[in-house]
Scaffold this motif. Structure first.
Motif, PDB file in Angstrom:
ATOM      1  N   VAL A 163      62.029 -38.583  73.633  1.00 34.72           N
ATOM      2  CA  VAL A 163      62.064 -38.260  72.205  1.00 34.72           C
ATOM      3  C   VAL A 163      61.443 -36.890  72.004  1.00 34.72           C
ATOM      4  O   VAL A 163      60.344 -36.624  72.477  1.00 34.72           O
ATOM      5  CB  VAL A 163      61.280 -39.320  71.386  1.00 34.72           C
ATOM      6  N   LYS A 164      62.152 -36.049  71.310  1.00 32.35           N
ATOM      7  CA  LYS A 164      61.650 -34.717  70.956  1.00 32.35           C
ATOM      8  C   LYS A 164      61.217 -34.740  69.492  1.00 32.35           C
ATOM      9  O   LYS A 164      61.635 -35.595  68.711  1.00 32.35           O
ATOM     10  CB  LYS A 164      62.734 -33.655  71.148  1.00 32.35           C
ATOM     11  N   ALA A 165      60.415 -33.777  69.114  1.00 36.09           N
ATOM     12  CA  ALA A 165      59.957 -33.699  67.722  1.00 36.09           C
ATOM     13  C   ALA A 165      61.130 -33.511  66.760  1.00 36.09           C
ATOM     14  O   ALA A 165      61.109 -34.011  65.640  1.00 36.09           O
ATOM     15  CB  ALA A 165      58.953 -32.565  67.570  1.00 36.09           C
ATOM     16  N   SER A 166      62.171 -32.826  67.203  1.00 34.77           N
ATOM     17  CA  SER A 166      63.341 -32.616  66.348  1.00 34.77           C
ATOM     18  C   SER A 166      64.134 -33.911  66.145  1.00 34.77           C
ATOM     19  O   SER A 166      64.939 -33.992  65.213  1.00 34.77           O
ATOM     20  CB  SER A 166      64.243 -31.542  66.953  1.00 34.77           C
ATOM     21  N   ASP A 167      63.909 -34.923  66.979  1.00 37.61           N
ATOM     22  CA  ASP A 167      64.608 -36.206  66.842  1.00 37.61           C
ATOM     23  C   ASP A 167      63.945 -37.129  65.819  1.00 37.61           C
ATOM     24  O   ASP A 167      64.514 -38.164  65.468  1.00 37.61           O
ATOM     25  CB  ASP A 167      64.638 -36.950  68.188  1.00 37.61           C
ATOM     26  N   LEU A 168      62.755 -36.777  65.360  1.00 39.36           N
ATOM     27  CA  LEU A 168      62.027 -37.649  64.440  1.00 39.36           C
ATOM     28  C   LEU A 168      62.661 -37.639  63.056  1.00 39.36           C
ATOM     29  O   LEU A 168      63.057 -36.599  62.539  1.00 39.36           O
ATOM     30  CB  LEU A 168      60.569 -37.203  64.328  1.00 39.36           C
ATOM     31  N   GLU A 169      62.737 -38.825  62.453  1.00 36.86           N
ATOM     32  CA  GLU A 169      63.186 -38.973  61.068  1.00 36.86           C
ATOM     33  C   GLU A 169      61.936 -39.241  60.237  1.00 36.86           C
ATOM     34  O   GLU A 169      61.299 -40.283  60.388  1.00 36.86           O
ATOM     35  CB  GLU A 169      64.158 -40.135  60.954  1.00 36.86           C
ATOM     36  N   ILE A 170      61.598 -38.292  59.371  1.00 37.58           N
ATOM     37  CA  ILE A 170      60.355 -38.389  58.605  1.00 37.58           C
ATOM     38  C   ILE A 170      60.718 -38.597  57.137  1.00 37.58           C
ATOM     39  O   ILE A 170      61.418 -37.778  56.532  1.00 37.58           O
ATOM     40  CB  ILE A 170      59.505 -37.118  58.784  1.00 37.58           C
ATOM     41  N   THR A 171      60.232 -39.713  56.567  1.00 39.88           N
ATOM     42  CA  THR A 171      60.483 -40.030  55.163  1.00 39.88           C
ATOM     43  C   THR A 171      59.186 -40.525  54.532  1.00 39.88           C
ATOM     44  O   THR A 171      58.194 -40.745  55.211  1.00 39.88           O
ATOM     45  CB  THR A 171      61.569 -41.133  55.030  1.00 39.88           C
ATOM     46  N   LYS A 172      59.247 -40.705  53.218  1.00 34.53           N
ATOM     47  CA  LYS A 172      58.111 -41.281  52.489  1.00 34.53           C
ATOM     48  C   LYS A 172      58.601 -42.558  51.814  1.00 34.53           C
ATOM     49  O   LYS A 172      59.657 -42.583  51.206  1.00 34.53           O
ATOM     50  CB  LYS A 172      57.590 -40.311  51.434  1.00 34.53           C
ATOM     51  N   GLU A 173      57.804 -43.607  51.952  1.00 38.76           N
ATOM     52  CA  GLU A 173      58.099 -44.880  51.285  1.00 38.76           C
ATOM     53  C   GLU A 173      56.850 -45.314  50.531  1.00 38.76           C
ATOM     54  O   GLU A 173      55.853 -45.692  51.147  1.00 38.76           O
ATOM     55  CB  GLU A 173      58.478 -45.962  52.299  1.00 38.76           C
ATOM     56  N   GLY A 174      56.897 -45.240  49.233  1.00 41.25           N
ATOM     57  CA  GLY A 174      55.761 -45.669  48.424  1.00 41.25           C
ATOM     58  C   GLY A 174      54.488 -44.910  48.697  1.00 41.25           C
ATOM     59  O   GLY A 174      53.416 -45.490  48.711  1.00 41.25           O
ATOM     60  N   GLY A 175      54.585 -43.641  48.971  1.00 41.89           N
ATOM     61  CA  GLY A 175      53.406 -42.833  49.239  1.00 41.89           C
ATOM     62  C   GLY A 175      52.986 -42.825  50.697  1.00 41.89           C
ATOM     63  O   GLY A 175      52.081 -42.087  51.078  1.00 41.89           O
ATOM     64  N   ASP A 176      53.587 -43.661  51.531  1.00 43.31           N
ATOM     65  CA  ASP A 176      53.272 -43.689  52.960  1.00 43.31           C
ATOM     66  C   ASP A 176      54.312 -42.887  53.742  1.00 43.31           C
ATOM     67  O   ASP A 176      55.499 -42.925  53.428  1.00 43.31           O
ATOM     68  CB  ASP A 176      53.271 -45.121  53.498  1.00 43.31           C
ATOM     69  N   VAL A 177      53.845 -42.201  54.759  1.00 41.94           N
ATOM     70  CA  VAL A 177      54.755 -41.473  55.645  1.00 41.94           C
ATOM     71  C   VAL A 177      55.345 -42.468  56.637  1.00 41.94           C
ATOM     72  O   VAL A 177      54.620 -43.262  57.238  1.00 41.94           O
ATOM     73  CB  VAL A 177      54.006 -40.356  56.408  1.00 41.94           C
ATOM     74  N   VAL A 178      56.671 -42.439  56.770  1.00 45.36           N
ATOM     75  CA  VAL A 178      57.352 -43.289  57.742  1.00 45.36           C
ATOM     76  C   VAL A 178      58.048 -42.369  58.743  1.00 45.36           C
ATOM     77  O   VAL A 178      58.883 -41.548  58.375  1.00 45.36           O
ATOM     78  CB  VAL A 178      58.380 -44.227  57.075  1.00 45.36           C
ATOM     79  N   ILE A 179      57.667 -42.500  59.993  1.00 47.15           N
ATOM     80  CA  ILE A 179      58.241 -41.692  61.064  1.00 47.15           C
ATOM     81  C   ILE A 179      59.069 -42.630  61.934  1.00 47.15           C
ATOM     82  O   ILE A 179      58.599 -43.699  62.333  1.00 47.15           O
ATOM     83  CB  ILE A 179      57.140 -41.035  61.924  1.00 47.15           C
ATOM     84  N   GLY A 180      60.292 -42.228  62.220  1.00 49.92           N
ATOM     85  CA  GLY A 180      61.155 -43.066  63.036  1.00 49.92           C
ATOM     86  C   GLY A 180      61.927 -42.255  64.063  1.00 49.92           C
ATOM     87  O   GLY A 180      62.016 -41.025  63.971  1.00 49.92           O
ATOM     88  N   PHE A 181      62.476 -42.942  65.026  1.00 44.65           N
ATOM     89  CA  PHE A 181      63.340 -42.315  66.019  1.00 44.65           C
ATOM     90  C   PHE A 181      64.256 -43.380  66.608  1.00 44.65           C
ATOM     91  O   PHE A 181      64.003 -44.574  66.509  1.00 44.65           O
ATOM     92  CB  PHE A 181      62.543 -41.633  67.136  1.00 44.65           C
ATOM     93  N   SER A 182      65.331 -42.925  67.181  1.00 43.71           N
ATOM     94  CA  SER A 182      66.216 -43.803  67.945  1.00 43.71           C
ATOM     95  C   SER A 182      66.853 -42.960  69.035  1.00 43.71           C
ATOM     96  O   SER A 182      67.128 -41.773  68.841  1.00 43.71           O
ATOM     97  CB  SER A 182      67.275 -44.455  67.055  1.00 43.71           C
ATOM     98  N   TYR A 183      67.075 -43.594  70.177  1.00 41.34           N
ATOM     99  CA  TYR A 183      67.708 -42.881  71.286  1.00 41.34           C
ATOM    100  C   TYR A 183      68.306 -43.869  72.264  1.00 41.34           C
ATOM    101  O   TYR A 183      68.000 -45.058  72.237  1.00 41.34           O
ATOM    102  CB  TYR A 183      66.711 -41.961  71.992  1.00 41.34           C
TER     103      TYR A 183
END
Length: 121
Positions: free
Chosen positions: A78-98
């Protein structure tokens, strides 16, 4: 007096070789497949820790933090560019898939589809 020729018990030589062959195959598969799961677990723990520590950080800061952890923990899938970064209710949600391909023997291999996010889903 009992006969000296009682029924013998134990494993025959052929049975021993067959059992050892099966054990060697299982051990070889485990040595090939377990590192893929270990790397996934390491990457998942990294994004969960970053999401906890960098709750108000920008996506760029989160990617930098992941790059630093990836260098230390030897995360290559996993590379940093592969991360999916979103916000849900004020919390940061970081995800990836490969998808990871693990070659086993000759032209035979196994594909794993890994996906995780910092919320534990």
């Amino acid at each position: 007096m009992k006969s000296m020729h009682s029924k013998q018990r134990g494993v025959s030589l052929g049975g021993l070789f067959l059992s050892l062959f099966a054990l060697v195959i299982v051990a070889l598969l485990a040595m090939k497949l377990i590192p893929a799961y270990m790397e996934f677990g390491t990457a998942k723990n990294a994004i969960q820790a970053i999401a906890r520590d960098k709750a108000n950080a920008s996506p760029t800061d989160i990617r930098r933090a992941f790059d630093a952890r990836a260098a230390i923990d030897d995360i290559k899938a996993v590379k940093a560019s592969d991360l999916e970064i979103t916000k849900e209710g004020g919390d940061v949600v970081i995800g990836f898939s490969y998808r990871k391909e693990v070659p086993l023997f000759a032209n035979f291999g196994v594909y794993f589809d890994f996906a995780a996010n910092s919320k534990g889903r």
